[in-house]
Design a protein around this motif. Sequence first.
Motif, PDB file in Angstrom:
ATOM      1  N   SER A 123       0.815  -1.213   0.000  1.00  0.00           N
ATOM      2  CA  SER A 123       0.000   0.000   0.000  1.00  0.00           C
ATOM      3  C   SER A 123       0.852   1.267   0.000  1.00  0.00           C
ATOM      4  N   ILE A 124       2.058   1.171   0.587  1.00  0.00           N
ATOM      5  CA  ILE A 124       2.940   2.341   0.611  1.00  0.00           C
ATOM      6  C   ILE A 124       3.367   2.713  -0.808  1.00  0.00           C
ATOM      7  N   LEU A 125       3.774   1.721  -1.596  1.00  0.00           N
ATOM      8  CA  LEU A 125       4.220   1.996  -2.958  1.00  0.00           C
ATOM      9  C   LEU A 125       3.054   2.396  -3.852  1.00  0.00           C
ATOM     10  N   GLU A 126       1.900   1.776  -3.642  1.00  0.00           N
ATOM     11  CA  GLU A 126       0.723   2.174  -4.411  1.00  0.00           C
ATOM     12  C   GLU A 126       0.368   3.640  -4.105  1.00  0.00           C
ATOM     13  N   GLY A 127       0.424   3.991  -2.840  1.00  0.00           N
ATOM     14  CA  GLY A 127       0.166   5.374  -2.464  1.00  0.00           C
ATOM     15  C   GLY A 127       1.216   6.324  -3.007  1.00  0.00           C
ATOM     16  N   LEU A 128       2.463   5.846  -3.101  1.00  0.00           N
ATOM     17  CA  LEU A 128       3.537   6.679  -3.624  1.00  0.00           C
ATOM     18  C   LEU A 128       3.319   6.995  -5.103  1.00  0.00           C
ATOM     19  N   VAL A 129       2.863   5.992  -5.868  1.00  0.00           N
ATOM     20  CA  VAL A 129       2.586   6.207  -7.287  1.00  0.00           C
ATOM     21  C   VAL A 129       1.520   7.289  -7.455  1.00  0.00           C
ATOM     22  N   VAL A 130       0.534   7.277  -6.560  1.00  0.00           N
ATOM     23  CA  VAL A 130      -0.527   8.282  -6.620  1.00  0.00           C
ATOM     24  C   VAL A 130      -0.014   9.639  -6.146  1.00  0.00           C
ATOM     25  N   SER A 131       0.718   9.666  -5.041  1.00  0.00           N
ATOM     26  CA  SER A 131       1.060  10.925  -4.381  1.00  0.00           C
ATOM     27  C   SER A 131       2.266  11.637  -4.975  1.00  0.00           C
ATOM     28  N   ILE A 132       3.112  10.939  -5.725  1.00  0.00           N
ATOM     29  CA  ILE A 132       4.265  11.594  -6.334  1.00  0.00           C
ATOM     30  C   ILE A 132       3.804  12.674  -7.310  1.00  0.00           C
ATOM     31  N   PHE A 133       2.589  12.506  -7.808  1.00  0.00           N
ATOM     32  CA  PHE A 133       1.954  13.501  -8.664  1.00  0.00           C
ATOM     33  C   PHE A 133       1.837  14.835  -7.920  1.00  0.00           C
ATOM     34  N   ILE A 134       1.455  14.795  -6.651  1.00  0.00           N
ATOM     35  CA  ILE A 134       1.288  16.010  -5.865  1.00  0.00           C
ATOM     36  C   ILE A 134       2.641  16.656  -5.579  1.00  0.00           C
ATOM     37  N   VAL A 135       3.665  15.848  -5.356  1.00  0.00           N
ATOM     38  CA  VAL A 135       5.007  16.389  -5.136  1.00  0.00           C
ATOM     39  C   VAL A 135       5.469  17.175  -6.365  1.00  0.00           C
ATOM     40  N   GLY A 136       5.244  16.603  -7.551  1.00  0.00           N
ATOM     41  CA  GLY A 136       5.597  17.308  -8.779  1.00  0.00           C
ATOM     42  C   GLY A 136       4.810  18.593  -8.941  1.00  0.00           C
ATOM     43  N   ALA A 137       3.522  18.564  -8.592  1.00  0.00           N
ATOM     44  CA  ALA A 137       2.683  19.757  -8.695  1.00  0.00           C
ATOM     45  C   ALA A 137       3.166  20.846  -7.743  1.00  0.00           C
ATOM     46  N   PHE A 138       3.628  20.445  -6.578  1.00  0.00           N
ATOM     47  CA  PHE A 138       4.178  21.397  -5.609  1.00  0.00           C
ATOM     48  C   PHE A 138       5.378  22.139  -6.204  1.00  0.00           C
ATOM     49  N   VAL A 139       6.292  21.397  -6.795  1.00  0.00           N
ATOM     50  CA  VAL A 139       7.479  22.000  -7.408  1.00  0.00           C
ATOM     51  C   VAL A 139       7.075  22.900  -8.577  1.00  0.00           C
ATOM     52  N   GLY A 140       6.111  22.437  -9.385  1.00  0.00           N
ATOM     53  CA  GLY A 140       5.655  23.242 -10.514  1.00  0.00           C
ATOM     54  C   GLY A 140       5.041  24.557 -10.085  1.00  0.00           C
ATOM     55  N   SER A 141       4.280  24.536  -8.986  1.00  0.00           N
ATOM     56  CA  SER A 141       3.654  25.765  -8.497  1.00  0.00           C
ATOM     57  C   SER A 141       4.696  26.798  -8.090  1.00  0.00           C
ATOM     58  N   ILE A 142       5.768  26.343  -7.431  1.00  0.00           N
ATOM     59  CA  ILE A 142       6.815  27.259  -6.999  1.00  0.00           C
ATOM     60  C   ILE A 142       7.481  27.947  -8.186  1.00  0.00           C
ATOM     61  N   SER A 143       7.705  27.197  -9.252  1.00  0.00           N
ATOM     62  CA  SER A 143       8.442  27.735 -10.396  1.00  0.00           C
ATOM     63  C   SER A 143       7.561  28.527 -11.357  1.00  0.00           C
ATOM     64  N   SER A 144       6.253  28.428 -11.204  1.00  0.00           N
ATOM     65  CA  SER A 144       5.341  29.002 -12.203  1.00  0.00           C
ATOM     66  C   SER A 144       5.420  30.525 -12.273  1.00  0.00           C
ATOM     67  N   GLY A 145       5.543  31.192 -11.113  1.00  0.00           N
ATOM     68  CA  GLY A 145       5.530  32.647 -11.107  1.00  0.00           C
ATOM     69  C   GLY A 145       6.615  33.259 -11.970  1.00  0.00           C
ATOM     70  N   SER A 146       7.831  32.754 -11.841  1.00  0.00           N
ATOM     71  CA  SER A 146       8.949  33.293 -12.621  1.00  0.00           C
ATOM     72  C   SER A 146       8.772  33.019 -14.112  1.00  0.00           C
ATOM     73  N   LEU A 147       8.255  31.840 -14.453  1.00  0.00           N
ATOM     74  CA  LEU A 147       8.050  31.501 -15.867  1.00  0.00           C
ATOM     75  C   LEU A 147       7.033  32.438 -16.506  1.00  0.00           C
ATOM     76  N   VAL A 148       5.922  32.662 -15.818  1.00  0.00           N
ATOM     77  CA  VAL A 148       4.870  33.523 -16.359  1.00  0.00           C
ATOM     78  C   VAL A 148       5.374  34.952 -16.518  1.00  0.00           C
ATOM     79  N   ASP A 149       6.124  35.457 -15.539  1.00  0.00           N
ATOM     80  CA  ASP A 149       6.630  36.826 -15.618  1.00  0.00           C
ATOM     81  C   ASP A 149       7.553  37.017 -16.813  1.00  0.00           C
ATOM     82  N   ARG A 150       8.412  36.065 -17.063  1.00  0.00           N
ATOM     83  CA  ARG A 150       9.439  36.237 -18.095  1.00  0.00           C
ATOM     84  C   ARG A 150       8.947  35.854 -19.493  1.00  0.00           C
ATOM     85  N   LEU A 151       8.134  34.806 -19.596  1.00  0.00           N
ATOM     86  CA  LEU A 151       7.772  34.267 -20.904  1.00  0.00           C
ATOM     87  C   LEU A 151       6.357  34.615 -21.331  1.00  0.00           C
ATOM     88  N   GLY A 152       5.508  35.009 -20.395  1.00  0.00           N
ATOM     89  CA  GLY A 152       4.106  35.204 -20.706  1.00  0.00           C
ATOM     90  C   GLY A 152       3.349  33.893 -20.668  1.00  0.00           C
TER      91      GLY A 152
END
Length: 533
Positions: A123-152
Amino acid sequence: MWVNTVHYELVRPVPATLTSPRNLNLLVSFPKPKTFRFLRLVKFKALAAKKQQLTKLETRKPESENFTVSAKNGDEVADYGWLPAFPHVLIASLSNFLFGYHIGVLNGPIVSIARELGFEGNSILEGLVVSIFIVGAFVGSISSGSLVDRLGCRRTFQIVTIPLILGAILSAQAHSLDEVLLGRFLVGLGIGVNTVLVPIYISEVSPTKYRGSLGTLSQIGSCLGIITSLCVGIPSDNDPHWWRTILYIASIPGFIITIGMQFAVDSPRWLCKAGRLDDAKAVVNNLWGASEVEKAIEEFQTVSKNDGSDLNSRWLELLEEPHSRGFAFLGGTLFVLQQFAGINGVLYFSSLTFQNVGVTSGALASLVVGLTNLTGALCALYLMDKQGRKKLLIGSYLGMAVSMFLVVYAISFPLDEQLSHNLSILGTVLYIFTFATGAGPVTGLIIPELSSTRMRGKIMGFSFTAHWVCNFLVGLFFLDLVEKFGVSPVYASFGGVSLVAAIFVNYFIVETKGRSLEEIEMSLNPNIQARDT
């Protein structure tokens, strides 16, 4: 918006070792000695803006009224003023369709994936496959502001499709757990940027009169994506390898977004910040009407001149500028309240609730939830620009509170068993419906409306970072809390948070319906008003 990233199967979330990069210190990064002063500042500025400075703007005509394309049919007048912006908003909303698709795509096939790749029963690995998606989304949210400002927004949309496409294809052809995890992380990375990007883009290209309704399309896109993934996943019950096909299908919207954005416009606000005034005028002329060009450009330039809007805003300005810090506080708090009001927890538990009344098919239960969510989003589409954001938010949270207390009553008090189950179903469906009419779509829409032009991208990035942190925490601890305290206390706490959210919105959020983004910013920033007058 509106954002749930939950799978309707009861898959135990990722272990606590992954919580370290998303600890709650991110949500309270402001110096403690200034907290009380800061809260008063936000409250008084918001109330003052609402009662005093917006009075001047009441006589101003919304920018889209002069560009209403009408066709008389008897006594009725059909209003098509939203139509020029619709194709551009539709392409952006396809990102949310992809978001919803990835939410539901592993709902059933996770068992087949685990069996084929050798981690079945873990169940831990099954949950990891599901939840790693949220970890990636967290990183994407942090980087989004700078990308939008510079590139539109337009170029950022196209760049972000790269991890979305690669992640889907890598997951589809995976032959090991590591490949699946990497693919899901890449998809989450792209989704994290897009959840920030979509509401900014829609709010900046939509005519004021239709900004709320067009903004709701992103929530509708998410709902349709979830329903589509559930329907496409039906053959996985009989074909153990079908999960590869549905993950390959997930790459198709990414290609459509890339091509579609090549023909879409960029935000006129960003074009003005970038010094491309002629391009900004052309976009305003095409989407809002020729009569709006002069006024819109004047407002863009007034705001830019007074707040120093450019393409080089810094994250630390969220702390340095009290005005910007106030918006970040509001955005982060709205998402914290949204998540701790329990939407993901209710969805985790909904399958068991439906089983109690004889709905044993998890897919059918998920479909009912998805259709309820879609119905609520369609109601929000109709009401957003008629009733306003604030009324919808307050009504939504009050409805969610009543729904939770109804479920608590059904579980805790001695009732007929069938009646108890029916009330639980009614409370669950009503909760999801009321969430989808306000707390879901309005939250993602109103934050960019209340944000300053200079810091809009970073304020949205900060707010969604708070969202993903809380989303992860609810998923991580919900089942443990239910096992330790029972369903009733947990659901009662969700109802209590919903009441707190309604009170917070009533005191701290101002209505934005019918005002351009520049009018809102000028009304909330006395410095800009003083210079403008």
